[in-house]
Scaffold this active site. Structure first.
Site, PDB file in Angstrom:
ATOM      1  N   ARG A 172       0.721  -1.260   0.024  1.00 50.27           N
ATOM      2  CA  ARG A 172       0.129  -0.082   0.075  1.00 50.27           C
ATOM      3  C   ARG A 172       1.069   1.217   0.044  1.00 50.27           C
ATOM      4  O   ARG A 172       1.942   1.326   0.549  1.00 50.27           O
ATOM      5  CB  ARG A 172      -0.796   0.146   1.237  1.00 50.27           C
ATOM      6  CG  ARG A 172      -1.876  -1.215   1.122  1.00 50.27           C
ATOM      7  CD  ARG A 172      -3.026  -1.099   2.466  1.00 50.27           C
ATOM      8  NE  ARG A 172      -3.826  -2.486   2.527  1.00 50.27           N
ATOM      9  CZ  ARG A 172      -4.727  -2.622   3.246  1.00 50.27           C
ATOM     10  NH1 ARG A 172      -4.994  -1.618   4.459  1.00 50.27           N
ATOM     11  NH2 ARG A 172      -5.257  -3.467   3.413  1.00 50.27           N
ATOM     12  N   GLU A 183      -7.215   0.514  14.826  1.00 53.01           N
ATOM     13  CA  GLU A 183      -8.012  -0.303  14.068  1.00 53.01           C
ATOM     14  C   GLU A 183      -6.865  -1.709  13.595  1.00 53.01           C
ATOM     15  O   GLU A 183      -5.575  -1.580  13.265  1.00 53.01           O
ATOM     16  CB  GLU A 183      -8.192   0.101  12.392  1.00 53.01           C
ATOM     17  CG  GLU A 183      -8.934  -0.916  11.572  1.00 53.01           C
ATOM     18  CD  GLU A 183      -9.333  -0.345  10.395  1.00 53.01           C
ATOM     19  OE1 GLU A 183      -9.594  -1.195   9.495  1.00 53.01           O
ATOM     20  OE2 GLU A 183      -9.249   0.815  10.295  1.00 53.01           O
ATOM     21  N   SER A 212     -11.253  -5.725  10.136  1.00 51.80           N
ATOM     22  CA  SER A 212     -12.566  -5.014   9.374  1.00 51.80           C
ATOM     23  C   SER A 212     -13.270  -6.219   8.781  1.00 51.80           C
ATOM     24  O   SER A 212     -12.703  -7.257   8.550  1.00 51.80           O
ATOM     25  CB  SER A 212     -12.644  -3.951   8.674  1.00 51.80           C
ATOM     26  OG  SER A 212     -11.828  -4.275   7.558  1.00 51.80           O
ATOM     27  N   ARG A 227       0.059  -4.902  12.701  1.00 50.17           N
ATOM     28  CA  ARG A 227      -0.736  -4.320  13.724  1.00 50.17           C
ATOM     29  C   ARG A 227      -0.884  -5.267  15.053  1.00 50.17           C
ATOM     30  O   ARG A 227      -1.051  -4.948  16.242  1.00 50.17           O
ATOM     31  CB  ARG A 227      -2.034  -3.657  13.424  1.00 50.17           C
ATOM     32  CG  ARG A 227      -1.704  -2.305  12.435  1.00 50.17           C
ATOM     33  CD  ARG A 227      -3.137  -1.815  12.201  1.00 50.17           C
ATOM     34  NE  ARG A 227      -2.873  -0.787  11.315  1.00 50.17           N
ATOM     35  CZ  ARG A 227      -3.652   0.127  10.646  1.00 50.17           C
ATOM     36  NH1 ARG A 227      -4.994   0.016  10.833  1.00 50.17           N
ATOM     37  NH2 ARG A 227      -3.141   1.124   9.924  1.00 50.17           N
TER      38      ARG A 227
END
Length: 380
Positions: free
Chosen positions: A202, A289, A292, A343
Site C-alpha cells: 500500500r 484498527e 474489519s 498491527r
C-alpha cells in the site's frame, strides 16, 4: 430476390454490402467504448447502505461490543518501536536505507511470532470450514477496479506497475474475488469460504504523523484474509459469522478491543455494512484498527460477473418437452481480516511487555513458536 440482376444493380448491392460491413465495424468499436465509459461511470457509484448503519462521519460510528479492559502497568511502559529495538526484533533503520521509509526487517523471535500468528490463525479459521489459499500478488488493474478500488490517481493506495495494466495487491480480497470472475456457480457449491494468505502493498498516500509511526502503517506487510461467496439471502448471517470469528480470535489472544458499526462516510465504495475492530495499544496510548469485516452484497459480483444458478426444478417451457433452467442470480461477497501481522505485533508487544523488558507470548501461540513462552532481552 429471384431472376438475374443487371450488372449495375449487382454492383450497387455489392457496394452497399461493403458499406454496411464497414459501418458495423465502426458501430462495434463505438459499442466497446460506450461499454467502457458505462463501466467507468458505474464504478464511481458506491454500494447501497444497510438501514441500520449510523449516518455521518467516523465519529458517528456505533460501538457494538467492548471486550476486556486496558492492562494496568506498575512500571513505565514502552511503545513497540522501543521494545523492538531493545529486544532486537525490528530494524526500521536498515530497511529505510534499503527500501525507504515505512519498511522494516523482522528479526529473531519476531519472525517466529509472525509465523506463529499466521499458522495459528489459519488453523483456527479452517476449523470453521474455510479453504486455505495463497494468491497471486500482481493482478490486472481491471480486477482492482471491479473490486471497488482505484488503481490510479493522486490518493490511490495501490502500486501500479508502469508500462503494464497490472498492480500490486493491497489485500488478498482482490485476487480471491477474481477466482470466480465471469462464471456461473451451482447453488449447491455455495457458500464458498476462503482464508487467503498474501503479502500486501500500500502506498499509504497522505498518511503521516505520530499516530502512524512504526509498524502501525507500512508499505508492505503480511495478512490472512477471509472471503465468502454466498447467496444474497445468506450474506447478513455470514457477516455476523465473520465478525464473531474475528472477535473470538482477538479474545483468545487476551486483547482489549471494541467492535464498531462504521458510519456511512467511512464505508468506502464496496461495503453495504462494515464492522471494524479496534484494539488498545498502550504504547501508542490509544485504540488502533486491527481488523474489519465488510458485507459487499452484489457490488463486486456484478462487476466481476459472478453468478449462481438456483437449484429449483426446471420449468417446462411452451414447447413440449423443453425445460427452462432457473434464471441466474448474482452472488454476494464478504471479506474480513483474520490477522494483519504488523498491527497484531504492535498489540502483542505493547500489551504483554514486562518490567524487566521481556515480552510474554500469549498461550495459544506458544505451540506454534516451538514452546517459547518469553522473549527475553539479549545479553550484551
Amino acid at each position: 430476390m429471384k431472376g438475374k440482376l443487371e450488372p449495375s444493380q449487382r454492383e450497387t448491392l455489392v457496394e452497399e454490402g461493403k458499406n454496411l460491413k464497414e459501418s458495423l465495424v465502426t458501430l462495434e468499436e463505438d459499442l466497446v467504448k460506450l461499454k467502457d465509459e458505462l463501466q467507468h461511470v458505474a464504478q464511481s457509484i458506491p454500494n447501497m447502505t444497510h438501514p441500520d448503519v449510523p449516518v455521518g462521519g467516523e465519529d458517528s460510528s456505533a460501538i457494538r461490543k467492548e471486550v476486556g479492559s486496558p492492562r494496568e502497568f506498575s512500571f513505565p511502559i514502552k511503545d513497540h518501536l522501543q521494545l523492538g529495538k531493545d529486544l532486537d526484533l525490528i530494524d526500521f533503520d536498515s530497511a529505510a536505507e534499503v527500501s525507504g521509509s515505512k519498511f522494516f526487517y523482522l528479526k529473531n523471535e519476531a519472525v517466529l511470532l509472525e509465523m506463529a500468528l499466521l499458522n495459528w490463525t489459519l488453523s483456527q479459521v479452517m476449523k470453521q470450514g474455510f479453504t486455505p489459499l495463497t494468491t497471486p500478488e500482481i493482478v490486472r488493474s481491471a480486477i482492482v477496479e471491479k473490486c471497488g478500488f482505484q488503481p490510479r490517481g493522486d490518493n490511490t493506495q495501490v502500486y501500479s506497475i508502469d508500462g503494464t495494466d497490472q498492480c500490486l495487491i493491497g489485500t488478498a480480497e482482490i485476487p480471491v474475488g477474481g477466482i470466480h470472475m465471469d462464471s456461473i456457480l451451482l447453488e449447491s457449491v455455495l457458500p464458498l469460504k476462503y482464508i487467503a494468505f498474501s503479502h500486501c502493498f500500500r502506498t499509504e498516500a497522505g498518511a503521516a504523523g505520530a499516530a502512524t509511526k512504526g509498524l502501525y502503517r507500512v508499505h508492505q506487510f503480511n495478512k490472512a484474509e477471509m472471503f465468502v461467496i454466498c447467496r444474497p439471502e445468506d450474506s447478513e448471517s455470514f457477516h455476523q459469522e465473520l465478525i464473531q470469528i474475528e472477535e473470538d480470535l482477538f479474545t483468545s489472544l487476551g486483547l482489549h478491543f471494541k467492535t464498531l458499526d462504521m458510519a456511512t462516510a467511512d464505508l468506502g465504495a464496496p461495503a453495504y455494512r462494515k464492522f471494524d475492530v479496534e484494539a488498545w495499544m498502550p504504547g501508542l496510548g490509544r485504540f488502533g484498527e486491527i481488523s474489519s469485516a465488510s458485507n459487499c452484497t452484489d457490488y463486486q459480483s456484478r462487476r466481476l460477473g459472478i453468478r449462481y444458478r438456483p437449484s429449483e426444478p426446471p420449468q417446462t417451457g411452451p414447447k413440449k418437452g423443453k425445460a427452462n433452467l432457473p434464471a441466474t442470480k448474482f452472488v454476494h461477497t464478504l471479506n474480513a481480516t483474520a490477522c494483519a501481522i504488523p498491527r497484531m505485533m504492535v498489540c502483542l508487544l505493547e500489551n504483554y511487555q514486562q518490567e524487566d523488558g521481556a515480552v510474554v507470548i500469549p498461550e495459544p501461540l506458544r505451540p506454534f513458536m516451538g514452546g517459547i513462552e518469553l522473549i527475553k532481552p539479549k545479553l550484551k
